[in-house]
Design a protein around this motif. Structure first.
Motif, PDB file in Angstrom:
ATOM      1  N   ARG A  50       0.819  -1.220   0.000  1.00  0.00           N
ATOM      2  CA  ARG A  50       0.000   0.000   0.000  1.00  0.00           C
ATOM      3  C   ARG A  50       0.849   1.264   0.000  1.00  0.00           C
ATOM      4  N   HIS A  51       2.114   1.170   0.461  1.00  0.00           N
ATOM      5  CA  HIS A  51       2.978   2.348   0.361  1.00  0.00           C
ATOM      6  C   HIS A  51       4.209   2.082  -0.514  1.00  0.00           C
ATOM      7  N   SER A  52       4.068   1.132  -1.427  1.00  0.00           N
ATOM      8  CA  SER A  52       5.121   0.859  -2.404  1.00  0.00           C
ATOM      9  C   SER A  52       4.581   1.255  -3.773  1.00  0.00           C
ATOM     10  N   ASP A  53       4.676   2.540  -4.055  1.00  0.00           N
ATOM     11  CA  ASP A  53       3.934   3.131  -5.172  1.00  0.00           C
ATOM     12  C   ASP A  53       4.668   2.971  -6.504  1.00  0.00           C
ATOM     13  N   GLY A  68       1.631  -1.101  -6.369  1.00  0.00           N
ATOM     14  CA  GLY A  68       1.473  -1.606  -5.018  1.00  0.00           C
ATOM     15  C   GLY A  68       0.167  -1.196  -4.365  1.00  0.00           C
ATOM     16  N   PRO A  69      -0.188   0.104  -4.355  1.00  0.00           N
ATOM     17  CA  PRO A  69      -1.449   0.516  -3.731  1.00  0.00           C
ATOM     18  C   PRO A  69      -2.683  -0.116  -4.378  1.00  0.00           C
ATOM     19  N   ALA A  70      -2.694  -0.218  -5.714  1.00  0.00           N
ATOM     20  CA  ALA A  70      -3.834  -0.835  -6.392  1.00  0.00           C
ATOM     21  C   ALA A  70      -3.938  -2.312  -6.025  1.00  0.00           C
ATOM     22  N   TYR A  71      -2.796  -2.981  -5.939  1.00  0.00           N
ATOM     23  CA  TYR A  71      -2.759  -4.392  -5.553  1.00  0.00           C
ATOM     24  C   TYR A  71      -3.297  -4.568  -4.132  1.00  0.00           C
ATOM     25  N   ALA A  72      -2.861  -3.717  -3.215  1.00  0.00           N
ATOM     26  CA  ALA A  72      -3.331  -3.799  -1.831  1.00  0.00           C
ATOM     27  C   ALA A  72      -4.842  -3.595  -1.764  1.00  0.00           C
ATOM     28  N   LEU A 147      11.124   4.857   4.524  1.00  0.00           N
ATOM     29  CA  LEU A 147      11.165   5.863   3.458  1.00  0.00           C
ATOM     30  C   LEU A 147       9.855   5.892   2.683  1.00  0.00           C
ATOM     31  N   GLN A 148       9.372   4.712   2.258  1.00  0.00           N
ATOM     32  CA  GLN A 148       8.156   4.662   1.454  1.00  0.00           C
ATOM     33  C   GLN A 148       6.946   5.098   2.259  1.00  0.00           C
ATOM     34  N   ASN A 149       6.907   4.736   3.518  1.00  0.00           N
ATOM     35  CA  ASN A 149       5.810   5.171   4.383  1.00  0.00           C
ATOM     36  C   ASN A 149       5.787   6.690   4.493  1.00  0.00           C
ATOM     37  N   VAL A 170      14.708  -4.467  -3.741  1.00  0.00           N
ATOM     38  CA  VAL A 170      14.116  -3.428  -2.894  1.00  0.00           C
ATOM     39  C   VAL A 170      14.984  -2.170  -2.885  1.00  0.00           C
ATOM     40  N   SER A 171      16.267  -2.305  -3.165  1.00  0.00           N
ATOM     41  CA  SER A 171      17.156  -1.143  -3.218  1.00  0.00           C
ATOM     42  C   SER A 171      16.777  -0.230  -4.381  1.00  0.00           C
ATOM     43  N   TRP A 172      16.410  -0.829  -5.513  1.00  0.00           N
ATOM     44  CA  TRP A 172      15.967  -0.027  -6.649  1.00  0.00           C
ATOM     45  C   TRP A 172      14.596   0.573  -6.384  1.00  0.00           C
ATOM     46  N   SER A 173      13.771  -0.129  -5.607  1.00  0.00           N
ATOM     47  CA  SER A 173      12.502   0.458  -5.180  1.00  0.00           C
ATOM     48  C   SER A 173      12.756   1.703  -4.346  1.00  0.00           C
ATOM     49  N   ALA A 174      13.763   1.647  -3.482  1.00  0.00           N
ATOM     50  CA  ALA A 174      14.139   2.828  -2.698  1.00  0.00           C
ATOM     51  C   ALA A 174      14.612   3.955  -3.608  1.00  0.00           C
ATOM     52  N   ALA A 175      15.374   3.608  -4.646  1.00  0.00           N
ATOM     53  CA  ALA A 175      15.875   4.634  -5.567  1.00  0.00           C
ATOM     54  C   ALA A 175      14.720   5.343  -6.275  1.00  0.00           C
ATOM     55  N   VAL A 176      13.705   4.581  -6.697  1.00  0.00           N
ATOM     56  CA  VAL A 176      12.537   5.178  -7.357  1.00  0.00           C
ATOM     57  C   VAL A 176      11.809   6.108  -6.394  1.00  0.00           C
TER      58      VAL A 176
END
Length: 417
Positions: A50-53, A68-72, A147-149, A170-176
């Motif tokens: 939900r907070h992994s956009d 992520g939010p749509a999936y949640a 961070l994402q929260n 997940v590191s690249w998710s952080a970069a985005v």
């Protein structure tokens, strides 16, 4: 006389309203498993997605690609429509006895005594303190989840220039997320010879996000009073140390399961995953208590965790119907470069693991891994797989490699070359 807290007695209690728990609820409802209660300590159900956009969710379980939010939201809607009772802001604090749990919520304290429990509490990244990285204690130091929260749920700013510690997916998710927050990811640091993520992700990240990757390196110090000012990094082969200026540091990966309830119950832990020891039916050592998702394999993708929820449903129904847990079984063991394997017990008559896959975590890169299964001094199976294994992501082996295992024999050892 002390008044006892109110008691609720659902058929199934699911602890955790992330992809695994919500999918389990919907699947159990389809099997008419009775009153299903899902509790979660967060204010909103849906778990980490939900907070992994960003996109990439839902491929294996829903056969579509979603953010992520749509999936949640989809999983919450699916569980709600099925009739599951979902309660957020609800913290399971302890076990009152082997069948009863203490709960605290805005409605007060009460107890839940279900006929079966499904633990779906997930996993978390180790923060900087747990990694024992010395230096100052300034603001601007996060895990990816924090961070994402902060960015996606609370719409708060971060810094201007960041260092990312870790080279996993997940590191690249952080970069985005940093880019979306207006913060430049200046450097990604990996202790391995190359970033742990898939090569395509690393190439795209370097090209599109313009993030350089420092391999065979580690952070040795965080510098800054009040606000982070820099980190000191060391090259693991040469010992050379460099100061990198930044006002934000994100520690990614290095997962640990949220296993506090497992430990409090005295349920047997696997020393590799640090989650509960389970068989292929996802039973724990306590009858009537099952475990699913990234509590068991820290950490796989959200859709794989969700498929655990689908897989466990029939096993829970069997328990509710009075079918007894088999007493026999053989342990699955591993050696270097593997850290863990899940599940860890093979019992006669049990189903194959979810998706017909054994999940393992490796500390080595091998392009075409040759997997060997031994039992009692004999080779049960030897197979070369067509996909690579690497640190920082789950390595999947077809469970058919166990077809020749004797359920009355000794431990089964899985190795790779």
């Amino acid at each position: 006389m002390t008044q006892q807290p109110p008691l609720i007695q659902p058929d199934v209690l699911i602890i955790g309203a992330g992809p695994a728990g919500l999918t389990a609820a919907a699947e159990l409802a389809d099997r008419r498993a009775g009153h299903l209660l899902v509790v979660d300590r967060e204010p909103t159900a849906g778990g980490i997605p939900r907070h992994s956009d960003h996109t990439g969710y839902g491929l294996r379980d829903l056969h579509r690609v979603m953010t992520g939010p749509a999936y949640a939201r989809h999983l919450v809607d699916q569980a709600t429509r099925s009739g599951a009772d979902i309660r957020t802001h609800t913290m399971v604090t302890s076990w009152a006895d082997e069948r009863t749990l203490d709960v605290t919520s805005p409605d007060g304290r009460y107890r839940i005594r279900p006929r079966a429990v499904v633990l779906a509490t997930g996993a978390r990244e180790r923060p900087r303190t747990a990694r024992r990285i010395p230096g100052d204690r300034p603001h601007g130091v996060y895990t990816t989840g924090q961070l994402q929260n902060l960015v996606h749920l609370h719409r708060q700013p971060v810094g201007e220039r960041a260092v990312i510690v870790g080279g996993e997916l997940v590191s690249w998710s952080a970069a985005v997320t940093l880019r979306e927050a207006g913060c430049t990811p200046a450097l990604m640091i990996s202790r391995y010879p190359k970033a742990e993520s898939y090569g395509a992700f690393t190439a795209a990240g370097r090209t599109v996000l313009r993030v350089p990757v420092a391999t065979r390196s580690r952070v040795t110090k965080v510098i800054g009073k009040g606000r982070c000012q820099a980190v000191e990094i060391e090259h693991l082969d040469t010992g050379k140390r460099t100061i990198v200026e930044c006002d934000t540091v994100v520690f990614t990966g290095d997962w640990i399961p949220d296993h506090e309830l497992v430990r409090a119950a005295g349920i047997t832990l696997d020393e590799g995953t640090l989650g509960p020891l389970t068989d292929t039916a996802l039973r724990t050592s306590r009858p009537g208590v099952f475990a699913i998702g990234n509590l068991l394999h820290p950490v796989d993708t959200a859709d794989v965790a969700a498929l655990d929820g689908k897989h466990v449903a029939q096993q829970v129904v069997d328990h509710l119907d009075g079918r007894q847990q088999p007493s026999e079984g053989v342990r699955l063991t591993i050696g270097a470069p593997f850290r863990w394997i899940a599940p860890q017990i093979l019992r006669p008559g049990d189903p194959a693991p979810a998706r017909g896959r054994l999940l393992l975590w490796s500390d080595a890169f091998i392009r075409f891994p040759k997997v060997t299964v031994h039992q009692d001094g004999r080779v049960v199976c030897r197979r070369t797989l067509a996909w690579p294994m690497a640190p920082g992501r789950v390595f999947r082996i077809p469970s058919s490699v166990l077809d020749g295992v004797s359920h009355t024999g000794g431990p089964v050892h899985v190795s790779v070359a």
